[in-house]
Scaffold this motif. Structure first.
Motif, short mmCIF file in Angstrom:
data_model
loop_
_atom_site.label_atom_id
_atom_site.label_comp_id
_atom_site.label_asym_id
_atom_site.label_seq_id
_atom_site.Cartn_x
_atom_site.Cartn_y
_atom_site.Cartn_z
N UNK A 61 32.63 -25.59 28.00
CA UNK A 61 32.40 -24.35 27.32
C UNK A 61 32.31 -24.64 25.72
N UNK A 62 31.61 -23.84 25.14
CA UNK A 62 31.57 -23.98 23.61
C UNK A 62 32.27 -22.79 22.92
N UNK A 63 32.64 -22.98 21.71
CA UNK A 63 33.27 -21.83 20.84
C UNK A 63 32.73 -22.18 19.55
N UNK A 64 32.78 -21.12 18.68
CA UNK A 64 32.46 -21.18 17.23
C UNK A 64 33.60 -20.67 16.25
N UNK A 65 33.69 -21.31 15.13
CA UNK A 65 34.53 -20.98 14.03
C UNK A 65 33.96 -19.85 13.23
N UNK A 66 34.70 -19.39 12.18
CA UNK A 66 34.20 -18.46 11.33
C UNK A 66 33.01 -18.56 10.68
N UNK A 67 32.62 -20.10 10.40
CA UNK A 67 31.43 -20.27 9.55
C UNK A 67 30.29 -20.51 10.55
N UNK A 68 30.40 -20.13 11.95
CA UNK A 68 29.39 -20.19 12.92
C UNK A 68 29.10 -21.65 13.31
N UNK B 153 36.51 -29.67 4.33
CA UNK B 153 36.19 -29.52 2.80
C UNK B 153 35.29 -28.31 2.35
N UNK B 154 35.17 -27.68 1.31
CA UNK B 154 34.53 -26.67 0.81
C UNK B 154 33.12 -27.59 0.72
N UNK B 155 32.07 -26.68 1.04
CA UNK B 155 30.50 -27.27 0.99
C UNK B 155 30.18 -27.47 -0.54
N UNK C 298 31.84 -23.22 4.55
CA UNK C 298 31.54 -22.30 3.32
C UNK C 298 32.68 -21.47 2.89
N UNK C 299 33.56 -21.15 4.04
CA UNK C 299 34.88 -20.48 3.66
C UNK C 299 36.06 -21.42 4.28
#
Length: 126
Positions: free
Chosen positions: A110-117, A58-60, A13-14
């Motif tokens: 382990x896991x991690x997330x980006x700003x788009x979750x 890519x932008x969604x 999205x971002x």
């Protein structure tokens, strides 16, 4: 015959914020920016320039408009690392959302997330 996996498409999205996350916080390199119709762009990133596989972000909105048949789901990705403990601590210090570092008989993960979750996993083989 398929020889290797070249690129993984990541739809977000971002786009600008996600590219910044991967390059400034995770440490990936920006390999290319390609202009697309209507001012959209794709951005190719990878852990380093010689990586066999890269991510193309890519932008969604672009995908919805130009490739509406494509699934916008985030792929489940597992990254291989040499030292999960150090990377885990580094991510925490940078304020990256991380899951619990888990030690198993043959690996640490382990896991991690980006700003788009979008969540991604990291594995160190022991």
């Amino acid at each position: 015959m398929i020889a290797s996996l070249h690129q993984v498409m990541l739809y977000v999205d971002n786009q600008q914020e996600v590219v910044k996350f991967w390059t400034e916080q995770v440490g990936f390199e920006k390999l290319a920016e390609n202009e697309l119709p209507e001012g959209y762009q794709s951005v190719e990133i990878a852990p380093h320039a010689e990586s066999e596989t890269s991510l193309v972000i890519f932008d969604k909105a672009f995908i919805k408009k130009y490739s509406p048949m494509v699934s916008l789901e985030t792929p489940s990705l597992m990254f291989n690392v040499n030292n999960a403990d150090d990377l885990y601590q580094s991510f925490k210090e940078k304020g990256i959302t991380v899951g619990e570092l888990t030690a198993m008989p043959n690996m640490k993960v382990f896991n991690f997330c980006d700003p788009d979750e979008n969540y991604f996993a990291v594995m160190e083989q022991l």
